[in-house]
Design an enzyme around this catalytic site. Structure first.
Site, PDB file in Angstrom:
ATOM      1  N   HIS A  72      -6.125  -5.131   1.596  1.00  0.00           N
ATOM      2  CA  HIS A  72      -6.223  -4.071   0.740  1.00  0.00           C
ATOM      3  C   HIS A  72      -4.833  -3.867   0.022  1.00  0.00           C
ATOM      4  CE1 HIS A  72      -6.655   0.652   0.318  1.00  0.00           C
ATOM      5  NE2 HIS A  72      -5.286   0.474   0.536  1.00  0.00           N
TER       6      HIS A  72
ATOM      7  N   HIS B 214      -4.621   3.064  -6.650  1.00  0.00           N
ATOM      8  CA  HIS B 214      -5.947   2.883  -5.616  1.00  0.00           C
ATOM      9  C   HIS B 214      -7.325   2.768  -6.772  1.00  0.00           C
ATOM     10  CE1 HIS B 214      -3.536   3.640  -2.316  1.00  0.00           C
ATOM     11  NE2 HIS B 214      -4.338   3.159  -1.597  1.00  0.00           N
TER      12      HIS B 214
ATOM     13  N   ASP C 100       0.809  -1.330   0.131  1.00  0.00           N
ATOM     14  CA  ASP C 100       0.188  -0.093   0.010  1.00  0.00           C
ATOM     15  C   ASP C 100       0.753   1.122   0.032  1.00  0.00           C
ATOM     16  OD1 ASP C 100      -2.466   1.281   0.060  1.00  0.00           O
ATOM     17  OD2 ASP C 100      -2.296   1.634   2.229  1.00  0.00           O
TER      18      ASP C 100
ATOM     19  N   HIS D  26      -7.453  -0.603  -7.194  1.00  0.00           N
ATOM     20  CA  HIS D  26      -8.161  -1.170  -5.829  1.00  0.00           C
ATOM     21  C   HIS D  26      -9.585  -1.351  -5.786  1.00  0.00           C
ATOM     22  CE1 HIS D  26      -9.379  -0.723  -1.917  1.00  0.00           C
ATOM     23  NE2 HIS D  26      -8.611  -1.991  -1.568  1.00  0.00           N
TER      24      HIS D  26
END
Length: 360
Positions: A272, A255, A171, A258
């Site tokens: 995540h 992101h 991340d 994601h």
């Protein structure tokens, strides 16, 4: 290119030290907090409850429910008003922290965060990622007030699951790639953006050079400086990127990928940070930056970060590809901050090319 630029640089107080939680009561006393709601996780709470100090003030412990949703925030906000709490403590990972911040905003109470892992920068940032009850990401809300206190005990995070630290590394690595694709388009960089860029560069540098040593510390249950540096990269430095850069330093392609994957129920089994790490590679494919992908692949494989949908045990139908690509390229999505023209067709093409590249 004109984006929002408001500095939300840091929590009001941030402290990382061994036995940091032992100072919690003195911090509460200095804020005149006497009746607190303590939100916590389930598995994480079982692992750390013995480290939580025995507070002499009035306290109410509540399992947060597993997700940061609008309904959960409303329920806990109502509880805060009913019980007349004068502070909220969130103990756990990113979703607990996000829910705690969201509730605190709704009822205008101080929020104190005690992270039990370093999988996101949620403990540091004045925003919450909000999901629906099915686990689909809806939006993120930015708050005008920072968290009041973040207390980090690295010894506690040392005991957290290794795979969550790895997900945090994935991340946080995105901080450089996502901010760089935006900031590199600027002809003039405000000082705030320069600070964000520096923090993003430090994230990448620390993670690529110290992650393996940090993970060795977790394996050996023995604190070292590399571990502390990676924890602070994942929380403090990562938070600074968006905190100082605002929309120039928050998210872009990785992101958005994601968030789009969350429309697939099977993706909810993936952490995540793993999905974000995959999103970095898709973003680089869209940028046609194969050189950087080749540089990253050995690092990904060392840490067992996913390099493909196959690595995440996701088998997408054409309908799935279309759903993900359409969600990722919705007007207003951060992926459009990239200089490339983004269409669902381009995303699908690059996702499929990445599968071919990483399987060869």
């Amino acid at each position: 290119m004109t984006k929002q630029l408001i500095v939300r640089g840091a929590p009001q107080e941030y402290e990382l030290k061994e036995n940091a939680w032992d100072s919690l009561e003195s911090h509460l006393n200095s804020r005149n907090i006497e009746n607190v709601l303590i939100l916590h996780g389930k598995v994480s709470w079982q692992a750390v409850k013995d480290y939580f100090p025995d507070l002499s003030i009035t306290k109410t412990f509540q399992y947060y429910g597993g997700q940061c949703t609008d309904s959960a925030a409303e329920d806990f906000a109502s509880l805060c008003k009913k019980e007349q709490f004068d502070g909220i403590i969130a103990v756990g990972g990113g979703k607990v922290a996000d829910l705690g911040k969201f509730v605190a905003y709704k009822v205008n109470l101080p929020i104190i965060i005690l992270p039990t892992l370093a999988a996101t920068c949620a403990a540091y940032t004045p925003l919450s990622v909000v999901y629906n009850e099915e686990g689909v990401m809806l939006r993120y809300d930015i708050f005008p007030k920072a968290s009041d206190l973040v207390l980090i005990d690295p010894e506690i995070i040392l005991l957290s699951p290794r795979e969550l630290m790895i997900a945090g590394i994935g991340d946080t690595l995105a901080k450089w790639y996502e901010s760089h694709t935006i900031i590199s388009q600027l002809t003039i960089k405000p000082v705030e953006v320069q600070v964000a860029e520096f923090a993003a560069q430090k994230c990448r540098e620390i993670l690529l050079t110290k992650s393996m040593e940090a993970l060795a510390a977790m394996d050996q249950k023995r604190l070292n400086q590399a571990f502390v540096d990676v924890v602070e990269a994942n929380i403090l430095l990562a938070g600074m990127v968006g905190g100082f850069g605002d929309e120039y330093g928050r998210t872009a392609g990785a992101h958005s990928i994601h968030d789009a994957l969350t429309v697939l129920p099977d993706s909810h089994q993936q952490l995540h940070g793993n999905k974000v790490a995959y999103g970095i590679l898709v973003q680089l494919m869209i940028e046609n930056n194969l050189t950087e992908i080749e540089r990253l692949l050995p690092f990904y494989r060392q840490l067992a970060l996913p390099t493909s949908l196959t690595d995440m045990h996701l088998q997408l139908t054409e309908k799935d590809y279309q759903a993900v690509a359409e969600r990722a390229s919705t007007p207003g999505e951060m992926i459009h901050l990239m200089k490339e023209t983004i269409t669902p067709e381009r995303i699908i093409c690059k996702m499929k090319e990445l599968e071919t590249l990483t399987s060869s």
